[in-house]
Design a protein around this motif. Structure first.
Motif, mmCIF file in Angstrom:
data_model
loop_
_atom_site.group_PDB
_atom_site.id
_atom_site.type_symbol
_atom_site.label_atom_id
_atom_site.label_comp_id
_atom_site.label_asym_id
_atom_site.label_seq_id
_atom_site.Cartn_x
_atom_site.Cartn_y
_atom_site.Cartn_z
ATOM 1 N N TRP A 34 -83.002 -61.158 31.033
ATOM 2 C CA TRP A 34 -83.180 -60.105 30.038
ATOM 3 C C TRP A 34 -84.186 -59.069 30.538
ATOM 4 O O TRP A 34 -85.073 -59.396 31.341
ATOM 5 C CB TRP A 34 -83.714 -60.681 28.723
ATOM 6 N N GLU A 61 -88.707 -55.896 27.951
ATOM 7 C CA GLU A 61 -89.109 -55.580 26.578
ATOM 8 C C GLU A 61 -88.396 -56.441 25.543
ATOM 9 O O GLU A 61 -88.719 -56.381 24.352
ATOM 10 C CB GLU A 61 -88.862 -54.101 26.269
ATOM 11 N N GLN A 62 -87.438 -57.250 25.971
ATOM 12 C CA GLN A 62 -86.709 -58.090 25.028
ATOM 13 C C GLN A 62 -87.284 -59.505 24.984
ATOM 14 O O GLN A 62 -87.868 -59.983 25.954
ATOM 15 C CB GLN A 62 -85.224 -58.153 25.401
ATOM 16 N N PRO A 99 -85.931 -63.181 24.754
ATOM 17 C CA PRO A 99 -84.632 -63.850 24.926
ATOM 18 C C PRO A 99 -84.128 -64.566 23.682
ATOM 19 O O PRO A 99 -82.922 -64.541 23.391
ATOM 20 C CB PRO A 99 -84.910 -64.831 26.071
ATOM 21 N N ALA A 154 -84.256 -63.696 20.782
ATOM 22 C CA ALA A 154 -83.696 -62.734 19.833
ATOM 23 C C ALA A 154 -82.314 -62.247 20.251
ATOM 24 O O ALA A 154 -81.690 -61.460 19.526
ATOM 25 C CB ALA A 154 -84.638 -61.535 19.683
ATOM 26 N N HIS A 155 -81.825 -62.722 21.403
ATOM 27 C CA HIS A 155 -80.544 -62.237 21.923
ATOM 28 C C HIS A 155 -79.670 -63.397 22.412
ATOM 29 O O HIS A 155 -79.262 -63.435 23.576
ATOM 30 C CB HIS A 155 -80.790 -61.240 23.058
ATOM 31 N N VAL A 176 -86.536 -61.952 16.472
ATOM 32 C CA VAL A 176 -86.069 -60.596 16.140
ATOM 33 C C VAL A 176 -87.189 -59.795 15.492
ATOM 34 O O VAL A 176 -87.432 -58.626 15.831
ATOM 35 C CB VAL A 176 -84.838 -60.665 15.207
ATOM 36 N N GLU A 199 -89.966 -58.948 18.048
ATOM 37 C CA GLU A 199 -89.526 -57.876 18.946
ATOM 38 C C GLU A 199 -89.628 -56.523 18.248
ATOM 39 O O GLU A 199 -90.018 -55.520 18.863
ATOM 40 C CB GLU A 199 -88.091 -58.145 19.406
ATOM 41 N N ARG A 200 -89.307 -56.491 16.950
ATOM 42 C CA ARG A 200 -89.439 -55.243 16.180
ATOM 43 C C ARG A 200 -90.903 -54.828 16.084
ATOM 44 O O ARG A 200 -91.242 -53.646 16.247
ATOM 45 C CB ARG A 200 -88.853 -55.432 14.781
ATOM 46 N N GLY A 206 -90.909 -52.285 21.674
ATOM 47 C CA GLY A 206 -90.618 -51.860 23.038
ATOM 48 C C GLY A 206 -91.690 -52.180 24.055
ATOM 49 O O GLY A 206 -91.518 -51.896 25.248
#
Length: 369
Positions: free
Chosen positions: A262, A265-266, A268, A270-271, A292, A295-296, A300
């Motif tokens: 990933w 900035e992500q 993992p 959350a995806h 999620v 991350e919000r 970023g």
């Protein structure tokens, strides 16, 4: 290349007594059939008997031998205690010392392998240890490794009045990160293997270009038959900084490999390949929603994140998931618990718990610690 080496100074010497070099032996070199302590091993041959010796005057028999990351450990365990000798040899990363020999004289020179012993017999008798880089005598021979078994012979005589020694043959189990002809053994549970796999993936995807891994963090591994792990990697391509990537690894059919990568900035978690539904009343769904939300919140920023492995919840009431993270460029790690409340639509983020608060999974309430 990184080297596994040790140049440690003596830490505790001789079973509670100061470590002093023993006087030269007047009996000359030992017979191969009579292992024992000798001031000099010149002309001696390592006896072809199972390795044994003495530590602090007590008999010592090797019943377990391991070689990992340049460290040979010969130990006797059981009965609530442990005695062992350790030899550190200087090798390239992942190397196995097949068909290598070391002959060390009891001098004051540096550059010899570091050797140590530990005496911890148990039964409330206390423990002693010593580590030296010279002043000892040793003959060490390794044979050819096969099936992660490395045969060898040793005759090691430590300095000091207690005349600790070990002599004879052994077969060491090879553990940790292993490289054979430039190829890693992918079966071992080792963080160094995960680092190597990340580097290998980058080089394969950028063949013909210069790849350099400049920084590693967040290395974590859960071993076993179905192991998993993670590693955050900062890297350069042809001298240009490409930022961070987040690697995840999985062990399948006994072999480790990269499962997914990933952007930095992500998060993992959350995806996932298939996201849980908001009204999924499981710990896995809570962990996903917490990732999620975090991350919000990070908006970023590059952050190295560890999501709690086991969120707690009171079904139909509330749930809590811990997370630890470090924003890139900052010194401190932050640890917080994200609180969710159950609504008609499913889980909804409520807030982060304040300092001094705790979540009671039995009632679903937030309490003071």
């Amino acid at each position: 290349m990184r080297f596994v080496a040790a140049l440690l100074m003596a830490c505790v010497a001789g079973c509670g007594k100061p470590a002093t070099p023993a006087p030269p032996s007047s009996s000359g070199p030992a017979s191969p059939a009579t292992p024992g302590w000798r001031a000099s091993l010149d002309g001696a041959t390592v006896p072809e008997v199972p390795a044994s010796g003495k530590i602090c005057g007590e008999s010592f028999t090797v019943n377990d031998a391991e070689f990992e990351d340049g460290r040979l450990t010969l130990k006797e365990g059981g009965g609530g205690g442990e005695m062992h000798f350790t030899v550190f040899v200087m090798l390239d990363r992942g190397s196995i010392p097949e068909n290598r020999t070391w002959n060390v004289k009891a001098d004051k020179e540096f550059g010899h392998p570091n050797v140590s012993w530990m005496f911890a017999p148990g039964g409330g008798r206390g423990s002693n240890a010593e580590s030296v880089s010279n002043g000892y005598s040793m003959k060490l021979e390794f044979g050819k490794e096969s099936g992660k078994k490395l045969p060898g012979k040793i005759w090691l005589c430590m300095p000091g009045e207690t005349k600790n020694f070990v002599a004879g043959t052994f077969v060491a189990t090879v553990k940790g990160f292993i490289l054979r002809n430039g190829e890693a053994d992918r079966t071992e549970d080792s963080l160094e293997l995960l680092e190597w796999l990340a580097d290998e993936r980058l080089r394969k995807e950028n063949s013909g270009k210069q790849v350099e891994v400049t920084k590693l963090t967040w290395g974590i591994m859960w071993g076993g038959a179905k192991g998993s792990g993670g590693q955050d990697v900062e890297w350069k391509l042809d001298g240009v900084n490409k930022g961070w990537l987040k690697f995840r690894f999985a062990k399948e059919n006994g072999s480790w490999g990269v499962s997914k990568v990933w952007p930095g900035e992500q998060i993992p978690e959350a995806h996932p390949e298939k996201a849980p539904a908001q009204n999924d009343a499981t710990p896995e769904a809570v962990k996903f929603l917490a990732a999620v939300e975090l991350e919000r919140i990070l908006a970023g920023k590059i952050a190295h994140v560890r999501m709690g492995s086991a969120p707690t919840l009171k079904s139909g009431v509330a749930a809590c998931c811990e997370a630890t993270w470090q924003v890139e460029g900052e010194e401190s790690w932050i640890q917080k618990a994200l609180l969710f409340k159950w609504t008609d639509a499913g889980w909804a983020f409520d807030r982060m718990l304040a300092e001094g608060e705790r979540f009671d999974a039995g009632t679903g309430a937030v309490e003071k610690k």
